[in-house]
Design an enzyme around this catalytic site. Structure first.
Site, mmCIF file in Angstrom:
data_model
loop_
_atom_site.group_PDB
_atom_site.id
_atom_site.type_symbol
_atom_site.label_atom_id
_atom_site.label_comp_id
_atom_site.label_asym_id
_atom_site.label_seq_id
_atom_site.Cartn_x
_atom_site.Cartn_y
_atom_site.Cartn_z
ATOM 1 N N HIS A 156 0.837 -1.224 0.000
ATOM 2 C CA HIS A 156 0.000 0.000 0.000
ATOM 3 C C HIS A 156 0.867 1.267 0.000
ATOM 4 O O HIS A 156 0.433 2.309 0.469
ATOM 5 C CB HIS A 156 -0.935 0.052 1.219
ATOM 6 C CG HIS A 156 -1.672 -1.216 1.484
ATOM 7 N ND1 HIS A 156 -2.929 -1.467 0.998
ATOM 8 C CD2 HIS A 156 -1.306 -2.337 2.168
ATOM 9 C CE1 HIS A 156 -3.317 -2.662 1.385
ATOM 10 N NE2 HIS A 156 -2.350 -3.223 2.088
ATOM 11 N N SER A 277 15.860 21.337 -16.397
ATOM 12 C CA SER A 277 14.690 22.171 -16.655
ATOM 13 C C SER A 277 15.160 23.460 -17.302
ATOM 14 O O SER A 277 16.243 23.961 -17.010
ATOM 15 C CB SER A 277 13.984 22.468 -15.330
ATOM 16 O OG SER A 277 13.327 23.716 -15.391
ATOM 17 N N LYS A 283 17.078 21.452 -11.259
ATOM 18 C CA LYS A 283 16.335 20.231 -11.592
ATOM 19 C C LYS A 283 17.142 19.188 -12.338
ATOM 20 O O LYS A 283 17.960 19.492 -13.191
ATOM 21 C CB LYS A 283 15.112 20.576 -12.462
ATOM 22 C CG LYS A 283 13.975 21.277 -11.761
ATOM 23 C CD LYS A 283 13.330 20.485 -10.633
ATOM 24 C CE LYS A 283 12.519 19.316 -11.118
ATOM 25 N NZ LYS A 283 11.259 19.737 -11.737
ATOM 26 N N GLU A 290 10.293 8.302 -17.081
ATOM 27 C CA GLU A 290 8.912 8.781 -17.265
ATOM 28 C C GLU A 290 8.396 8.436 -18.661
ATOM 29 O O GLU A 290 7.248 8.048 -18.850
ATOM 30 C CB GLU A 290 8.851 10.297 -17.062
ATOM 31 C CG GLU A 290 9.111 10.730 -15.636
ATOM 32 C CD GLU A 290 9.291 12.239 -15.555
ATOM 33 O OE1 GLU A 290 8.292 12.942 -15.389
ATOM 34 O OE2 GLU A 290 10.431 12.715 -15.687
#
Ligand code: ARG
Length: 461
Positions: A156, A277, A283, A290
């Site tokens: 979970h 970024s 970043k 992804e």
């Protein structure tokens, strides 16, 4: 311009109808398979006495020259000739003259395209299996190094019990192994030859399908000509197997993305597989992970496209089936690309052992150990569970963890507790001892690595 099938027509199709109906923009990917199929077919026609030797030699010479040009990227196709089959036939005939027109004896584009597609899917299935093996090797190497590295195991997405990091990696090894098995199994149904089915009903020519089967390296032939030209199960299976692979990669990427966040900090993905970024200088984004997670969508989509494409089609060939190729081409390219990126990413990944170790010392994932400890002292497990639950609540209120409770306090709470409890509660002991078969104990994981390694050598025949 006259069509290769133009005899029965008194009017030319509109130019835009030609465009709409053409598949050459994508089915040119089948060129090498189409030429191979034609070489085998021509040889069979000659050996069965259906075409004479001089025509065969001429066709063979022309096809070999097309093969050469195809390899060198020198062939140019035209939308006027609709698809790869008619384009190649046209190029052949321009090159060798009327003998080129004999090649299509006892053959239809329906068994021709199905044969090309089988050859393509078979070849690509083997390549995907190789890509999977590369990733498996990379995971095994990493697992080898991290048997005793401990991370929190979750259910979970809540801390559950600590596990060996190698154990976690090996879970993905086995998923990939099943993926490979599925591909291997699908070969049984892919490695069969439709050629010789004609348009749908076979042919009156005295052909010999064993010759073409052997020439093309197929292990079997379709026993039914209608099924041979209308079956696309093998393509659907390819997309289904690819979907399963992508689902596994996507889950793995989800974990990599989480683990590389500031909040987890368990891993660092190499600069080569991340991007920055344009606005925020600090970043480092896990773009590749992804993107793999994202690309699972198009692969699942292709599977659904194919199933939907086929579900309402009467036997045998229908032009709808021209829509079967792009989803498969895209799927094959995507899954191979994702597997390669994943392997590269895993080969260069940095594991933050310190952070992982810190994490397992700052949670209650050793609560089961405490309950087991009490159970071993004779307290029924259900009661021990209740007691430990109260102790965890006490710790939360006090702002400490189970290892920080003094022995005096433990004894007050339960007189059976002795000093050896602290060893039992350490995350390392918790993991080390779980040596049940398939468990996360160090010895069990080492055994698992051994069986994973031996599996790698017997995986392909
Ligand atoms: N381009 C067609 C396809 O991909 C080849 C088969 C065409 N056969 C036909 N009878 N129109 O499906």
């Amino acid at each position: 311009m006259k069509k290769l099938w133009g005899g029965r027509f008194s009017k030319q199709p509109e130019e835009w109808v030609d465009e709409f109906g053409a598949s050459i923009s994508f089915d040119q990917q089948l060129a090498s398979h189409d030429i191979k199929g034609s070489l085998a077919h021509a040889k069979m026609l000659f050996q069965c006495g259906i075409i004479e030797e001089s025509a065969y030699e001429n066709i063979k010479k022309g096809l070999l020259s097309l093969q050469q040009q195809e390899q060198e990227g020198e062939l140019s196709y035209s939308v006027k000739y609709e698809d790869i089959h008619l384009n190649l036939e046209k190029l052949l005939t321009d090159n060798i003259g009327p003998d080129g027109g004999k090649l299509h004896t006892a053959r239809s584009r329906n068994d021709q395209v199905a044969t090309d597609f089988h050859l393509y899917v078979k070849e690509e299935t083997l390549l995907i299996m190789d890509h999977i093996e590369e990733l498996q090797k990379s995971l095994l190497n990493l697992a080898d190094e991290h048997v005793e590295t401990i991370i929190p195991g979750y259910t979970h997405l809540q801390r559950a019990q600590p596990v060996s990091f190698a154990h976690h990696l090996l879970a993905y090894f086995w998923m990939l192994d099943r993926d490979k098995e599925r591909l291997q199994d699908s070969l049984k149904r892919t490695d069969i030859m439709p050629l010789g089915a004609g348009a749908l009903a076979g042919t009156t020519f005295d052909i010999n399908r064993n010759i073409t089967m052997t020439e093309l390296g197929f292990s079997g032939k379709y026993p039914n000509s209608l099924d041979a030209v209308s079956d696309r199960d093998f393509a659907i299976e390819c997309c289904s197997n690819a979907s399963m692979i992508m689902m596994h990669l996507s889950r793995f990427c989800e974990e990599l993305i989480l683990w590389s966040s500031e909040e987890f900090g368990f891993i660092e993905i190499s600069d080569s597989f991340t991007t920055g970024s344009s606005m925020m200088p600090q970043k480092k984004n896990p773009d590749m992970a992804e993107l793999i997670r994202g690309k699972s969508g198009r692969v699942f989509g292709s599977l659904v496209s194919l199933l939907t494409l086929m579900k309402g089609l009467p036997l045998a060939y229908n032009k709808d089936m021209q829509e079967d190729k792009e989803p498969v081409f895209d799927t094959v390219k995507t899954v191979k690309g994702c597997l390669s990126i994943m392997t590269g990413m895993m080969n260069e990944i940095k594991i933050n052992v310190e952070k992982m170790n810190k994490a397992v010392h700052q949670d209650f994932s050793n609560a089961t150990e405490l309950a087991d400890y009490l159970a071993k002292k004779g307290i029924p497990f259900r009661e021990a569970h209740e007691l430990v639950g109260q102790m965890v609540l006490h710790c939360i209120q006090k702002g400490c963890y189970l290892l920080e409770i003094s022995i005096e306090e433990y004894k007050e709470w339960c007189p059976l507790v002795e000093k050896d409890l602290y060893d039992a509660l350490s995350p390392k002991t918790a993991v080390e001892r779980r040596n049940s078969e398939g468990g996360t104990g160090f010895d069990a994981v080492r055994q698992q690595i051994d069986s994973a390694k031996s599996k790698m050598y017997i995986s392909k025949n």
